[in-house]
Motif scaffolding. Structure first.
Motif, PDB file in Angstrom:
ATOM      1  N   THR A 202      39.784 -47.646  12.239  1.00 33.35           N
ATOM      2  CA  THR A 202      40.199 -46.300  12.659  1.00 33.35           C
ATOM      3  C   THR A 202      40.444 -46.327  14.165  1.00 33.35           C
ATOM      4  O   THR A 202      39.756 -47.031  14.903  1.00 33.35           O
ATOM      5  CB  THR A 202      39.134 -45.234  12.338  1.00 33.35           C
ATOM      6  OG1 THR A 202      37.908 -45.588  12.966  1.00 33.35           O
ATOM      7  CG2 THR A 202      38.910 -45.098  10.832  1.00 33.35           C
ATOM      8  N   ARG A 203      41.435 -45.568  14.597  1.00 32.71           N
ATOM      9  CA  ARG A 203      41.711 -45.502  16.048  1.00 32.71           C
ATOM     10  C   ARG A 203      40.635 -44.735  16.794  1.00 32.71           C
ATOM     11  O   ARG A 203      40.406 -44.982  17.960  1.00 32.71           O
ATOM     12  CB  ARG A 203      43.056 -44.821  16.298  1.00 32.71           C
ATOM     13  CG  ARG A 203      44.230 -45.663  15.941  1.00 32.71           C
ATOM     14  CD  ARG A 203      45.484 -44.944  16.407  1.00 32.71           C
ATOM     15  NE  ARG A 203      46.631 -45.328  15.661  1.00 32.71           N
ATOM     16  CZ  ARG A 203      47.759 -45.727  16.222  1.00 32.71           C
ATOM     17  NH1 ARG A 203      47.875 -45.798  17.513  1.00 32.71           N
ATOM     18  NH2 ARG A 203      48.783 -46.054  15.459  1.00 32.71           N
ATOM     19  N   VAL A 204      40.010 -43.784  16.119  1.00 28.55           N
ATOM     20  CA  VAL A 204      38.941 -42.990  16.750  1.00 28.55           C
ATOM     21  C   VAL A 204      37.609 -43.405  16.151  1.00 28.55           C
ATOM     22  O   VAL A 204      37.537 -43.845  14.999  1.00 28.55           O
ATOM     23  CB  VAL A 204      39.162 -41.473  16.548  1.00 28.55           C
ATOM     24  CG1 VAL A 204      40.441 -41.016  17.234  1.00 28.55           C
ATOM     25  CG2 VAL A 204      39.212 -41.123  15.076  1.00 28.55           C
ATOM     26  N   ARG A 205      36.554 -43.269  16.919  1.00 34.17           N
ATOM     27  CA  ARG A 205      35.225 -43.652  16.439  1.00 34.17           C
ATOM     28  C   ARG A 205      34.864 -42.783  15.234  1.00 34.17           C
ATOM     29  O   ARG A 205      34.922 -41.556  15.301  1.00 34.17           O
ATOM     30  CB  ARG A 205      34.182 -43.487  17.525  1.00 34.17           C
ATOM     31  CG  ARG A 205      32.805 -43.942  17.059  1.00 34.17           C
ATOM     32  CD  ARG A 205      31.830 -44.025  18.228  1.00 34.17           C
ATOM     33  NE  ARG A 205      30.500 -44.343  17.792  1.00 34.17           N
ATOM     34  CZ  ARG A 205      30.069 -45.554  17.468  1.00 34.17           C
ATOM     35  NH1 ARG A 205      30.904 -46.568  17.542  1.00 34.17           N
ATOM     36  NH2 ARG A 205      28.840 -45.767  17.086  1.00 34.17           N
ATOM     37  N   PRO A 206      34.485 -43.430  14.140  1.00 34.78           N
ATOM     38  CA  PRO A 206      34.097 -42.649  12.959  1.00 34.78           C
ATOM     39  C   PRO A 206      32.932 -41.709  13.284  1.00 34.78           C
ATOM     40  O   PRO A 206      32.015 -42.068  14.029  1.00 34.78           O
ATOM     41  CB  PRO A 206      33.679 -43.719  11.956  1.00 34.78           C
ATOM     42  CG  PRO A 206      34.446 -44.930  12.371  1.00 34.78           C
ATOM     43  CD  PRO A 206      34.493 -44.852  13.870  1.00 34.78           C
ATOM     44  N   THR A 207      33.007 -40.521  12.741  1.00 31.12           N
ATOM     45  CA  THR A 207      31.965 -39.521  13.015  1.00 31.12           C
ATOM     46  C   THR A 207      30.747 -39.706  12.125  1.00 31.12           C
ATOM     47  O   THR A 207      29.701 -39.128  12.394  1.00 31.12           O
ATOM     48  CB  THR A 207      32.524 -38.102  12.811  1.00 31.12           C
ATOM     49  OG1 THR A 207      33.079 -38.017  11.498  1.00 31.12           O
ATOM     50  CG2 THR A 207      33.597 -37.801  13.842  1.00 31.12           C
ATOM     51  N   THR A 208      30.883 -40.498  11.082  1.00 35.19           N
ATOM     52  CA  THR A 208      29.732 -40.793  10.229  1.00 35.19           C
ATOM     53  C   THR A 208      29.549 -42.294  10.168  1.00 35.19           C
ATOM     54  O   THR A 208      30.518 -43.052  10.156  1.00 35.19           O
ATOM     55  CB  THR A 208      29.947 -40.267   8.789  1.00 35.19           C
ATOM     56  OG1 THR A 208      31.113 -40.887   8.258  1.00 35.19           O
ATOM     57  CG2 THR A 208      30.093 -38.773   8.760  1.00 35.19           C
ATOM     58  N   ASP A 209      28.311 -42.724  10.181  1.00 38.65           N
ATOM     59  CA  ASP A 209      28.039 -44.150  10.030  1.00 38.65           C
ATOM     60  C   ASP A 209      28.211 -44.530   8.572  1.00 38.65           C
ATOM     61  O   ASP A 209      27.832 -43.787   7.670  1.00 38.65           O
ATOM     62  CB  ASP A 209      26.616 -44.492  10.484  1.00 38.65           C
ATOM     63  CG  ASP A 209      26.524 -44.625  11.995  1.00 38.65           C
ATOM     64  OD1 ASP A 209      27.550 -44.939  12.613  1.00 38.65           O
ATOM     65  OD2 ASP A 209      25.428 -44.415  12.535  1.00 38.65           O
ATOM     66  N   LEU A 210      28.769 -45.677   8.367  1.00 41.26           N
ATOM     67  CA  LEU A 210      28.971 -46.184   7.023  1.00 41.26           C
ATOM     68  C   LEU A 210      27.621 -46.602   6.453  1.00 41.26           C
ATOM     69  O   LEU A 210      26.952 -47.466   6.985  1.00 41.26           O
ATOM     70  CB  LEU A 210      29.912 -47.388   7.080  1.00 41.26           C
ATOM     71  CG  LEU A 210      30.243 -48.071   5.779  1.00 41.26           C
ATOM     72  CD1 LEU A 210      31.022 -47.120   4.878  1.00 41.26           C
ATOM     73  CD2 LEU A 210      31.066 -49.309   6.059  1.00 41.26           C
ATOM     74  N   VAL A 211      27.215 -45.934   5.421  1.00 34.77           N
ATOM     75  CA  VAL A 211      25.970 -46.281   4.754  1.00 34.77           C
ATOM     76  C   VAL A 211      26.352 -46.847   3.398  1.00 34.77           C
ATOM     77  O   VAL A 211      26.803 -46.130   2.519  1.00 34.77           O
ATOM     78  CB  VAL A 211      25.039 -45.058   4.595  1.00 34.77           C
ATOM     79  CG1 VAL A 211      23.777 -45.453   3.857  1.00 34.77           C
ATOM     80  CG2 VAL A 211      24.722 -44.454   5.950  1.00 34.77           C
TER      81      VAL A 211
ATOM     82  N   ASP B  14      46.223 -43.161  11.724  1.00 35.87           N
ATOM     83  CA  ASP B  14      45.100 -43.592  12.556  1.00 35.87           C
ATOM     84  C   ASP B  14      44.082 -44.441  11.798  1.00 35.87           C
ATOM     85  O   ASP B  14      42.968 -44.642  12.266  1.00 35.87           O
ATOM     86  CB  ASP B  14      44.382 -42.372  13.149  1.00 35.87           C
ATOM     87  CG  ASP B  14      45.216 -41.673  14.187  1.00 35.87           C
ATOM     88  OD1 ASP B  14      46.109 -42.312  14.783  1.00 35.87           O
ATOM     89  OD2 ASP B  14      44.986 -40.474  14.409  1.00 35.87           O
ATOM     90  N   ARG B  15      44.450 -44.940  10.632  1.00 35.39           N
ATOM     91  CA  ARG B  15      43.493 -45.717   9.840  1.00 35.39           C
ATOM     92  C   ARG B  15      44.222 -46.830   9.097  1.00 35.39           C
ATOM     93  O   ARG B  15      45.428 -46.756   8.851  1.00 35.39           O
ATOM     94  CB  ARG B  15      42.772 -44.827   8.840  1.00 35.39           C
ATOM     95  CG  ARG B  15      43.707 -44.319   7.749  1.00 35.39           C
ATOM     96  CD  ARG B  15      43.015 -43.400   6.794  1.00 35.39           C
ATOM     97  NE  ARG B  15      43.832 -43.166   5.620  1.00 35.39           N
ATOM     98  CZ  ARG B  15      43.898 -42.023   4.993  1.00 35.39           C
ATOM     99  NH1 ARG B  15      43.186 -40.991   5.416  1.00 35.39           N
ATOM    100  NH2 ARG B  15      44.642 -41.891   3.927  1.00 35.39           N
ATOM    101  N   ASP B  16      43.471 -47.841   8.747  1.00 39.12           N
ATOM    102  CA  ASP B  16      44.007 -48.906   7.917  1.00 39.12           C
ATOM    103  C   ASP B  16      42.844 -49.601   7.225  1.00 39.12           C
ATOM    104  O   ASP B  16      41.735 -49.656   7.765  1.00 39.12           O
ATOM    105  CB  ASP B  16      44.795 -49.917   8.752  1.00 39.12           C
ATOM    106  CG  ASP B  16      45.761 -50.758   7.926  1.00 39.12           C
ATOM    107  OD1 ASP B  16      45.838 -50.565   6.695  1.00 39.12           O
ATOM    108  OD2 ASP B  16      46.436 -51.623   8.513  1.00 39.12           O
ATOM    109  N   VAL B  17      43.096 -50.107   6.040  1.00 44.85           N
ATOM    110  CA  VAL B  17      42.095 -50.832   5.267  1.00 44.85           C
ATOM    111  C   VAL B  17      42.780 -52.051   4.669  1.00 44.85           C
ATOM    112  O   VAL B  17      43.843 -51.926   4.073  1.00 44.85           O
ATOM    113  CB  VAL B  17      41.512 -49.957   4.133  1.00 44.85           C
ATOM    114  CG1 VAL B  17      40.493 -50.752   3.320  1.00 44.85           C
ATOM    115  CG2 VAL B  17      40.894 -48.689   4.686  1.00 44.85           C
ATOM    116  N   GLN B  18      42.179 -53.206   4.876  1.00 44.18           N
ATOM    117  CA  GLN B  18      42.705 -54.433   4.293  1.00 44.18           C
ATOM    118  C   GLN B  18      41.545 -55.229   3.708  1.00 44.18           C
ATOM    119  O   GLN B  18      40.394 -55.034   4.099  1.00 44.18           O
ATOM    120  CB  GLN B  18      43.417 -55.282   5.356  1.00 44.18           C
ATOM    121  CG  GLN B  18      44.633 -54.621   5.954  1.00 44.18           C
ATOM    122  CD  GLN B  18      45.746 -54.420   4.955  1.00 44.18           C
ATOM    123  OE1 GLN B  18      45.980 -55.259   4.087  1.00 44.18           O
ATOM    124  NE2 GLN B  18      46.452 -53.303   5.074  1.00 44.18           N
TER     125      GLN B  18
END
Length: 167
Positions: free
Chosen positions: A122-131, A156-160
């Protein structure tokens, strides 16, 4: 009659030639959560689909086209998922994980089989921590990723995802 014979000979030659081939299938070639083409590359240090023995170390190389935050999540062959890196700020270019400043190594451990690694950017810091911890099947694995990135605009996001084998 001759065209039929030629076709049969070609088909037989192809069948014989292909019988010795190994076909590898890359998991999740298309991910719904993928968005902005921000990840330019994702692979283990020996290359995608490579093989590692239990006890060896692996590094994951992530290329990005923009500055942002990378989270790496591993999914083992038994369905158990764990976070390798969480919300790590990276500059554009290639970053190898684990980074030297992280003070860790990724050492291969059982179970043997396919090891999938998903990069979430993500271009911006995620607002929730990945649990994430626990067992996931393919549908839950994809649903989880989609839910994690859905608050962010697609641009603003990408997943690979990449994979390697543990022997």
């Amino acid at each position: 009659m001759r065209p039929v014979h030629t076709t049969a000979v070609i088909a037989s030659a192809l069948a014989v030639g292909l019988s010795a081939c190994t076909v590898s299938v890359r998991p999740n070639l298309t991910l719904q959560a993928s968005g902005g083409n921000l990840i330019s590359g994702l692979k283990p240090d020996r290359g995608e689909g490579s093989s590692y023995a239990v006890g060896e170390n692996v590094r994951i190389n992530v290329g990005t086209r923009a500055a942002g935050y990378v989270t790496l999540v591993a999914l083992q062959s038994n369905g158990y998922a764990s976070v390798l890196a969480r919300n790590v700020y990276v500059q554009p270019g290639t970053t190898s994980f684990p980074r030297a400043q992280d003070g860790v190594v990724y050492t291969i451990a059982p179970p043997r089989g396919i090891q999938r690694v998903r990069a979430i950017f993500t271009r911006v810091r995620p607002t929730t921590d990945l649990v994430i911890s626990g067992y996931y099947d393919g549908d839950r694995w994809n649903t989880f990723t989609n839910a994690y990135v859905s608050p962010y605009p697609q641009a603003d996001r990408d997943v690979q995802e990449t994979f390697f084998y543990i022997r």
